[in-house]
Design a protein around this motif. Structure first.
Motif, PDB file in Angstrom:
ATOM      1  N   LYS A  31      86.648 -30.066  34.586  1.00  0.00           N
ATOM      2  CA  LYS A  31      85.546 -29.471  33.835  1.00  0.00           C
ATOM      3  C   LYS A  31      84.685 -28.521  34.653  1.00  0.00           C
ATOM      4  O   LYS A  31      83.945 -27.714  34.088  1.00  0.00           O
ATOM      5  CB  LYS A  31      84.686 -30.584  33.231  1.00  0.00           C
ATOM      6  N   HIS A  32      84.731 -28.638  35.978  1.00  0.00           N
ATOM      7  CA  HIS A  32      83.874 -27.798  36.836  1.00  0.00           C
ATOM      8  C   HIS A  32      84.719 -27.127  37.916  1.00  0.00           C
ATOM      9  O   HIS A  32      85.203 -27.793  38.835  1.00  0.00           O
ATOM     10  CB  HIS A  32      82.769 -28.630  37.476  1.00  0.00           C
ATOM     11  N   ASN A 315      78.591 -36.179  36.587  1.00  0.00           N
ATOM     12  CA  ASN A 315      78.073 -34.959  35.964  1.00  0.00           C
ATOM     13  C   ASN A 315      76.574 -34.801  36.202  1.00  0.00           C
ATOM     14  O   ASN A 315      76.075 -33.693  36.414  1.00  0.00           O
ATOM     15  CB  ASN A 315      78.373 -34.981  34.464  1.00  0.00           C
ATOM     16  N   TYR A 318      76.148 -33.577  39.659  1.00  0.00           N
ATOM     17  CA  TYR A 318      76.573 -32.169  39.731  1.00  0.00           C
ATOM     18  C   TYR A 318      75.428 -31.230  39.344  1.00  0.00           C
ATOM     19  O   TYR A 318      75.135 -30.260  40.061  1.00  0.00           O
ATOM     20  CB  TYR A 318      77.765 -31.961  38.801  1.00  0.00           C
ATOM     21  N   TYR A 319      74.748 -31.518  38.230  1.00  0.00           N
ATOM     22  CA  TYR A 319      73.669 -30.628  37.779  1.00  0.00           C
ATOM     23  C   TYR A 319      72.420 -30.744  38.656  1.00  0.00           C
ATOM     24  O   TYR A 319      71.671 -29.768  38.802  1.00  0.00           O
ATOM     25  CB  TYR A 319      73.344 -30.896  36.313  1.00  0.00           C
ATOM     26  N   LYS A 322      73.421 -28.448  41.460  1.00  0.00           N
ATOM     27  CA  LYS A 322      73.518 -27.059  40.997  1.00  0.00           C
ATOM     28  C   LYS A 322      72.145 -26.431  40.800  1.00  0.00           C
ATOM     29  O   LYS A 322      71.937 -25.252  41.132  1.00  0.00           O
ATOM     30  CB  LYS A 322      74.304 -27.014  39.688  1.00  0.00           C
TER      31      LYS A 322
END
Length: 344
Positions: A31-32, A315, A318-319, A322
Motif C-alpha cells: 500500500k505504501h 499505518n 507510517y503517517y 510522514k
C-alpha cells in the motif's frame, strides 16, 4: 526523490506472534511505495510465513533482524528490562534510537513497551510524562483520546501537555488541521469538576489550541470533538467500559436473533445492515495507540490483534512519521512555553 520511511516491527509480540505480524507486513508494503520495514524476530519462523512475492523484495523493501528472544505478555516489567536485553521489542526501540528506523510498532506487554521506550528514547523537552493516545468511533467518524492508562495521577500541566501532543497526533494523521479538543469531566458546566480539571481547563483555554470546553462521557461519541483529554485513570476505565458495552450489545443482538425461526429470518434480512454497523464499530479499524512525548515514534498494537489490526497500527506509525509528529509536538510545546513567558 521520494524519501523512504522505515518502520521496525516487533514480530514476536502479542497473542498471535508472527502469524499476524508477517501477513500485516506484506499487506502494508503493497500500500505504501515509500515504506520499508525491519522485521525484528526469529528469522527462521518469519521466513516460513513470508509470501513468495515478498521474499523477492528482501534487501530493498524489508530486512530481517534476527533474535529468538521475546518479552511475553505476562512477563514482569523489571524482569523484562533486566534479563531480556535482546528481545524483539527492545531491539525495535533501539533501532529508532539509533536512527536506523523512524518508528517502532509492537503488540507486546504495554508496561514493558512504555518503560523501555522511556528509558531508551527519553522524553521530549517540555514534556513531563508520556501518554497513550488511541482512536474510538463516533457518529461522524472517529476521535482520539488520551491518556488511556499510562498516568494514573495527573496535574493540570500534564493535561495541558496531553492536549498539545494529542492535537499534534490528530494533525499528523491527516484527520483535522485544527482539532477540536474537549476535556473529560463529570459535567459540561464550568463550575463542575475537581480543582485539577478546572485548572487544566483554564490553561488549555489560554493556549493556542482549539478548545471547546468540558465534555461528559456520553458526549464523546457525538463527533463534536476530535480529541478528548483526561488522566490515565479515567481514560483507562472509560476505554474498558466502552469495550465491555460493545461486547454485551453484540451478545444481546446475537442472542435475540437465535430465539426463534422468525428472528433467524429477520437476522438474514437485516444482515447487510448489521454487517455495515459491525464494520464501523470494528475495533481493529482503530487499532494502534501512540506513545506520545518520547523522542521517537512508538505505536502500541492491541495484544490480541490479527493481521488486519496489526496492519492498521503500522499505518498509524507510517503517517506519524510522514507528517513529522515529533516536530509538531516540539513546535507546539515551544509556542506554549513562549506564551507562558509572555504572561509572566
Amino acid at each position: 526523490m521520494q524519501e523512504t520511511i522505515t518502520i521496525a516491527l516487533d514480530m514476536m509480540s502479542g497473542d498471535h506472534d508472527i502469524s499476524s505480524s508477517v501477513p500485516a507486513a506484506w499487506s502494508i508494503l503493497k500500500k505504501h511505495n515509500d515504506l520499508s520495514l525491519i522485521l525484528v524476530g526469529d528469522e527462521n519462523k518469519i521466513e516460513k510465513l513470508l509470501d513468495p512475492e515478498m521474499k523477492k523484495l528482501e534487501g530493498t523493501k524489508y530486512s530481517i533482524l534476527h533474535t529468538d528472544e521475546a518479552i511475553k505478555m505476562d512477563d514482569e516489567i523489571l524482569v523484562a528490562l533486566r534479563t531480556k536485553k535482546k528481545s524483539s521489542m527492545r531491539l525495535g526501540i533501539e533501532l529508532v534510537r539509533d536512527k536506523k528506523a523512524d518508528a517502532c510498532v509492537s503488540a507486546g506487554n504495554t508496561g514493558a513497551l512504555m518503560a523501555l521506550s522511556k528509558i531508551i528514547l527519553k522524553m521530549i523537552d517540555g514534556i513531563d510524562r508520556p501518554a497513550i493516545c488511541g482512536a474510538l468511533p463516533t457518529k461522524c467518524g472517529s476521535m482520539h483520546m488520551l491518556d488511556l492508562g499510562a498516568n494514573v495521577e495527573c496535574n493540570s500541566d500534564h493535561l495541558l501537555q496531553f492536549a498539545i501532543m494529542g492535537a499534534a497526533l490528530v494533525q499528523s494523521l491527516e484527520i483535522s488541521d485544527n482539532p477540536r479538543i474537549g476535556l473529560l469531566n463529570v459535567g459540561s458546566e464550568e463550575f463542575k469538576g475537581n480543582d485539577t480539571i478546572k485548572a487544566a481547563s483554564q490553561k488549555i483555554n489560554e493556549s493556542p489550541l482549539n478548545y471547546i470546553g468540558f465534555v461528559e462521557g456520553d458526549e464523546m461519541f457525538t463527533g463534536n470533538c476530535d480529541l478528548v483529554v483526561t488522566d490515565g485513570f479515567a481514560g483507562n476505565i472509560a476505554l474498558k467500559s466502552i469495550e465491555g458495552v460493545a461486547n454485551i450489545i453484540s451478545h444481546f443482538i446475537k442472542d435475540e436473533f437465535k430465539k426463534s425461526l422468525l428472528t433467524q429470518i429477520t437476522a438474514l434480512i437485516s444482515y447487510p445492515v448489521m454487517r455495515a454497523v459491525k464494520k464501523k464499530m470494528d475495533p481493529r479499524r482503530y487499532n494502534g495507540a501512540s506513545l506520545l512525548g518520547l523522542k521517537g515514534i512508538v505505536v502500541k498494537s492491541h495484544g490480541g490483534a490479527d493481521s488486519y489490526a496489526f496492519e492498521r497500527a503500522i499505518n498509524t506509525a507510517y503517517y506519524e512519521v510522514k507528517n513529522n509528529i515529533l516536530e509538531q509536538i516540539k513546535t507546539s510545546i515551544s509556542k506554549q512555553s513562549n506564551s507562558n513567558a509572555e504572561i509572566f
